[in-house]
Design a protein around this motif. Structure first.
Motif, short mmCIF file in Angstrom:
data_model
loop_
_atom_site.label_atom_id
_atom_site.label_comp_id
_atom_site.label_asym_id
_atom_site.label_seq_id
_atom_site.Cartn_x
_atom_site.Cartn_y
_atom_site.Cartn_z
N TRP A 9 12.63 4.08 -1.62
CA TRP A 9 12.10 5.01 -2.62
C TRP A 9 13.01 6.24 -2.76
CZ3 TRP A 9 8.55 4.50 -6.23
CH2 TRP A 9 8.05 5.66 -6.86
N ARG A 10 13.54 6.71 -1.63
CA ARG A 10 14.43 7.87 -1.68
C ARG A 10 15.71 7.55 -2.44
NH1 ARG A 10 15.74 10.51 3.97
NH2 ARG A 10 16.89 8.54 4.23
N ARG A 11 16.13 6.28 -2.38
CA ARG A 11 17.33 5.85 -3.11
C ARG A 11 17.02 5.46 -4.55
NH1 ARG A 11 19.72 1.28 0.65
NH2 ARG A 11 21.11 1.06 -1.15
N GLY A 12 15.76 5.63 -4.99
CA GLY A 12 15.39 5.35 -6.37
C GLY A 12 15.15 3.88 -6.67
N LYS A 13 14.95 3.03 -5.64
CA LYS A 13 14.69 1.61 -5.84
C LYS A 13 13.22 1.31 -5.66
CE LYS A 13 19.32 0.09 -4.51
NZ LYS A 13 20.13 -0.82 -3.64
N ASP A 14 12.73 0.32 -6.40
CA ASP A 14 11.32 -0.05 -6.33
C ASP A 14 11.07 -0.84 -5.05
OD1 ASP A 14 8.74 -0.76 -6.70
OD2 ASP A 14 9.06 -1.97 -8.50
N PRO A 15 10.27 -0.32 -4.11
CA PRO A 15 10.03 -1.03 -2.85
C PRO A 15 9.32 -2.37 -3.04
CG PRO A 15 9.39 1.28 -2.67
CD PRO A 15 9.65 1.02 -4.13
N ASP A 16 8.51 -2.51 -4.09
CA ASP A 16 7.81 -3.78 -4.32
C ASP A 16 8.80 -4.92 -4.54
OD1 ASP A 16 5.15 -2.96 -4.11
OD2 ASP A 16 5.15 -2.18 -6.14
N SER A 17 9.94 -4.62 -5.14
CA SER A 17 10.92 -5.65 -5.44
C SER A 17 11.92 -5.86 -4.31
CB SER A 17 11.70 -5.27 -6.72
OG SER A 17 10.82 -5.12 -7.81
N ARG A 62 0.83 -1.22 0.00
CA ARG A 62 0.00 0.00 0.00
C ARG A 62 0.87 1.27 0.00
NH1 ARG A 62 -5.43 -0.40 1.37
NH2 ARG A 62 -5.31 1.71 2.20
N ILE A 63 1.91 1.28 0.84
CA ILE A 63 2.80 2.45 0.88
C ILE A 63 3.51 2.61 -0.45
CG2 ILE A 63 4.79 3.49 2.02
CD1 ILE A 63 4.07 1.89 4.53
N SER A 64 3.97 1.50 -1.02
CA SER A 64 4.68 1.55 -2.30
C SER A 64 3.78 2.05 -3.42
CB SER A 64 5.23 0.17 -2.63
OG SER A 64 5.87 0.17 -3.88
N THR A 65 2.54 1.55 -3.46
CA THR A 65 1.60 1.99 -4.49
C THR A 65 1.31 3.48 -4.38
OG1 THR A 65 0.55 -0.19 -4.55
CG2 THR A 65 -0.73 1.65 -5.42
N ASN A 66 1.15 3.97 -3.15
CA ASN A 66 0.91 5.40 -2.94
C ASN A 66 2.08 6.24 -3.45
OD1 ASN A 66 -0.57 7.70 -1.57
ND2 ASN A 66 1.36 7.73 -0.43
N LEU A 67 3.30 5.77 -3.21
CA LEU A 67 4.47 6.51 -3.71
C LEU A 67 4.55 6.48 -5.23
CD1 LEU A 67 7.13 5.31 -1.09
CD2 LEU A 67 6.13 7.59 -1.27
N HIS A 68 4.26 5.32 -5.84
CA HIS A 68 4.29 5.20 -7.30
C HIS A 68 3.27 6.14 -7.95
CE1 HIS A 68 7.12 2.04 -8.36
NE2 HIS A 68 6.73 1.35 -7.30
N LEU A 69 2.11 6.28 -7.31
CA LEU A 69 1.04 7.07 -7.91
C LEU A 69 1.25 8.57 -7.74
CD1 LEU A 69 -2.13 5.02 -6.83
CD2 LEU A 69 -1.18 5.22 -9.13
N ASN A 70 1.90 8.99 -6.66
CA ASN A 70 1.90 10.42 -6.32
C ASN A 70 3.27 11.10 -6.31
OD1 ASN A 70 -1.02 10.62 -5.63
ND2 ASN A 70 -0.45 9.15 -4.03
N PHE A 71 4.35 10.31 -6.39
CA PHE A 71 5.67 10.92 -6.26
C PHE A 71 6.65 10.30 -7.26
CE2 PHE A 71 3.58 11.14 -2.16
CZ PHE A 71 3.70 12.49 -1.84
N SER A 72 7.62 11.07 -7.65
CA SER A 72 8.69 10.57 -8.51
C SER A 72 9.72 9.84 -7.66
CB SER A 72 9.37 11.73 -9.26
OG SER A 72 8.43 12.43 -10.04
N PRO A 73 10.45 8.86 -8.24
CA PRO A 73 11.49 8.16 -7.47
C PRO A 73 12.48 9.14 -6.86
CG PRO A 73 11.09 7.02 -9.54
CD PRO A 73 10.29 8.29 -9.60
#
Length: 344
Positions: free
Chosen positions: A302-310, A205-216
């Motif tokens: 996310w701050r380091r530009g990595k995909d949290p889902d993975s 849920r946190i990862s999806t919210n970041l993907h939808l609303n913020f840039s890496p």
């Protein structure tokens, strides 16, 4: 997912990547088990090495394929029914993953063991077949940019997660070897499964919210300061609300499990009040720590530009296994120290 061609290219690329990861990690897990067994017993049998490799890789390969197809169907179904797949697919993956893997492990080990003495060449052919398929999975997964990225950089979290889970396995092995503490085997799998499921939902849920609303690399304003555990559960956003709900689900869920164990024992040995208190405390502490780690880990990745889902989910589920096993072992040890048998 809107473009059918793009959707199926993404699905095939990710499925191929899963099979590649399953094959290599199956071999790696078997080698780790072989080394630990050799260190403990001081001897090594070639027949047992081949048996362990065949069983491990076959289990990982088939379980990964079945789980991957199931998850694709669930996510496509959720999209058509306008249901958030983060709330459905992630816990199903964790639950069915354990169920499918353990069932296949039992089946493959029994079958290969029956072939080991009379048809040993079958085991060699099985291992060789999986090795020959590796270039195929690499070629297919490299055709889509998303799976290609994971092919190049997605190995760190799953290998590290395997090592962390192995530490939990060592703790469980040492605990059940003590006859006075062997009761932990009843509770460890469920506390691990519940913790892993709940933290996976929150992480997704946190990862999806970041993907939808913020840039890496870009974080919400509230996450730019110091880490604050209170904010995780008492903030105003949807993710804070879900953290509270997930933590509160622990008590009724674990009480239901304790009642199920009571029924499985024939309704003769009810859990003692102290066992119930210690077990619920261990489960609550595990999920609380995992939810705090999820919030911190997802934001940092996310701050380091990595995909949290993975990256985050493998780490968190492995830490869930380690924490759950350690806390349950500690609870059973404390009960033994104060002379409580665990039965009311």
């Amino acid at each position: 997912m809107e473009n059918p061609k793009e959707k199926w290219a993404l699905i095939l690329g990710n499925l191929a990547l899963k099979q590649l990861q399953a094959t290599l990690l199956g071999f790696l897990a078997s080698f780790l088990a072989i080394v630990l067994g050799w260190m403990a017993e001081g001897e090594l049998s070639l027949k047992h090495v081949v048996l362990l490799c065949s069983t491990s890789v076959s289990t990982a390969f088939v379980a990964s394929l079945l789980q991957g197809v199931l998850m694709v169907a669930v996510i496509i179904g959720c999209k058509r029914m306008n249901i958030n797949p983060d709330n459905v697919a992630t816990p199903m993956a964790a639950s069915f993953g354990d169920l499918i893997t353990l069932s296949l492990l039992a089946g493959f080990s029994h079958w290969f063991y029956s072939l080991m003495d009379f048809y040993p060449y079958v085991l060699y052919l099985v291992n060789l077949s999986y090795i020959c398929l590796i270039p195929v999975w690499v070629a297919v997964s490299s055709k889509h940019p998303a799976s290609l990225l994971l092919l190049r950089s997605g190995w760190e979290p799953i290998v590290t997660a395997m090592v962390i889970s192995s530490l939990g396995g060592l703790i469980l092995d040492k605990t059940v070897s003590n006859q006075n503490l062997s009761g932990v085997v009843l509770y460890a799998p469920v506390i691990n499964g519940v913790g892993g499921n709940l933290v996976s939902i929150q992480s997704s849920r946190i990862s999806t919210n970041l993907h939808l609303n913020f840039s890496p690399g870009e974080l919400p304003e509230e996450h730019r300061g110091c880490f604050n555990p209170c904010r995780i559960f008492f903030g105003p956003g949807a993710n804070h609300q879900s953290a509270r709900v997930l933590l509160l689900l622990v008590l009724p869920g674990q009480l239901l499990f304790l009642f199920t164990v009571y029924l499985m024992k024939g309704g003769l040995t009810a859990p003692s009040p102290l066992l119930t208190l210690f077990y619920l405390s261990a489960s609550l502490l595990q999920v609380f720590l995992l939810l705090c780690l999820a919030d911190c880990m997802v934001q940092r990745l996310w701050r380091r530009g990595k995909d949290p889902d993975s990256y985050a989910i493998p780490y968190l589920t492995a830490l869930g296994d380690l924490l759950g096993t350690a806390l349950t072992s500690l609870a059973v040890f404390l009960l033994w120290c104060i002379g409580d048998s665990g039965s009311g």
